[in-house]
Design an enzyme around this catalytic site. Sequence first.
Site, mmCIF file in Angstrom:
data_model
loop_
_atom_site.group_PDB
_atom_site.id
_atom_site.type_symbol
_atom_site.label_atom_id
_atom_site.label_comp_id
_atom_site.label_asym_id
_atom_site.label_seq_id
_atom_site.Cartn_x
_atom_site.Cartn_y
_atom_site.Cartn_z
ATOM 1 C CG HIS A 63 -0.333 0.063 2.534
ATOM 2 N ND1 HIS A 63 0.499 -0.921 3.027
ATOM 3 C CD2 HIS A 63 -0.422 0.998 3.519
ATOM 4 C CE1 HIS A 63 0.891 -0.591 4.243
ATOM 5 N NE2 HIS A 63 0.353 0.579 4.558
ATOM 6 C CG HIS A 65 -0.152 4.289 5.008
ATOM 7 N ND1 HIS A 65 -0.940 3.433 5.737
ATOM 8 C CD2 HIS A 65 -0.891 5.433 4.846
ATOM 9 C CE1 HIS A 65 -2.099 4.016 6.010
ATOM 10 N NE2 HIS A 65 -2.086 5.230 5.483
ATOM 11 C CG ASP A 67 4.917 2.796 7.311
ATOM 12 O OD1 ASP A 67 3.994 3.257 6.632
ATOM 13 O OD2 ASP A 67 4.753 1.878 8.145
#
EC number: 3.1.26.11
Length: 309
Positions: A63, A65, A67
């Site tokens: 995904h 995000h 991080d």
Amino acid sequence: MQLTFLGTSAGRPTKERNVTSIALSLPEPLNGFWLFDAGEGTQHRLMGSKLKLNKLEHIFITHLHGDHVYGLPGLLSSRSYFDGAGPLKLFGPSGIRAFVEGVFKLSGTHLAYELDIVEIAPGEIMDDGRFKVEAAELDHRMPCYGYRITEYPQPGQLNLSRLAELGVPPGPLYGKLKHGQDVTLESGGIIHAADVVGPQVPGRIITVLGDTCPCDNAIKLAMDSDLLVHEGTFAPGMEEKARAYGHSTVLQAAQIAALAKVKQLVLTHFSSRFDDHAITTLVEAAREAFPNTVAACDYMDVNIPKPIG
């Protein structure tokens, strides 16, 4: 096959743990590797391992995000400086193309190799004849995928002593027999593959999940896996916080592993609030639900041995 954990922290790095990235080293004679996620600093972590970017074949992003993706543009750019870096496939959710191409356009980056970006949908996303990769959506705060990697069964071992008895000369005939083809010797004798090749070796199954709350797709992807990689962001008793942020506790991850009947569970993506001592305690709690559980740490290697045929 071997997994190397390059980053095992959630959200932000700590002094001991970088943010998420996992490398899957393929079995011989392939000698390449795949990467799952590329948090900030992933290429620095790679420099501390035996893995080289010119051997990287595929990248799978769970995904968008930060991080999990902030290290991706730099890694892709640096790969151009490695001799022998061939074409690379990047798999990820909708938006991964805009992210990569936007950064490259604004920074004036040009790659010296072919990059094929594939925005995935649930289902089978790749089959190269040796491995099949399936993806399914998980339960997170944004679209997020888990990946199931299935190795196809491999030919059995040649019975070398029997081949010698039958007068089969080493060389191309061995290869044909190993792949199930009957062969004819110069003498006219026919050697049947079934008589000199052992049973097929079953393939291995590895499941790597992105960030997720407990969900049905996590169980489906992981079912009967040799190894499951599952996030363990929070401690038991923090289920409400885990749900609010789209994550799991270590105990919930262990319960998923038990329901999916996996052989081994590796926990990763730990909140930065937990030091190594605390993580040891977390794993002890998880083992109450699934005994064969270990906590990943940066640079940890996990071997996935061949099943016994």
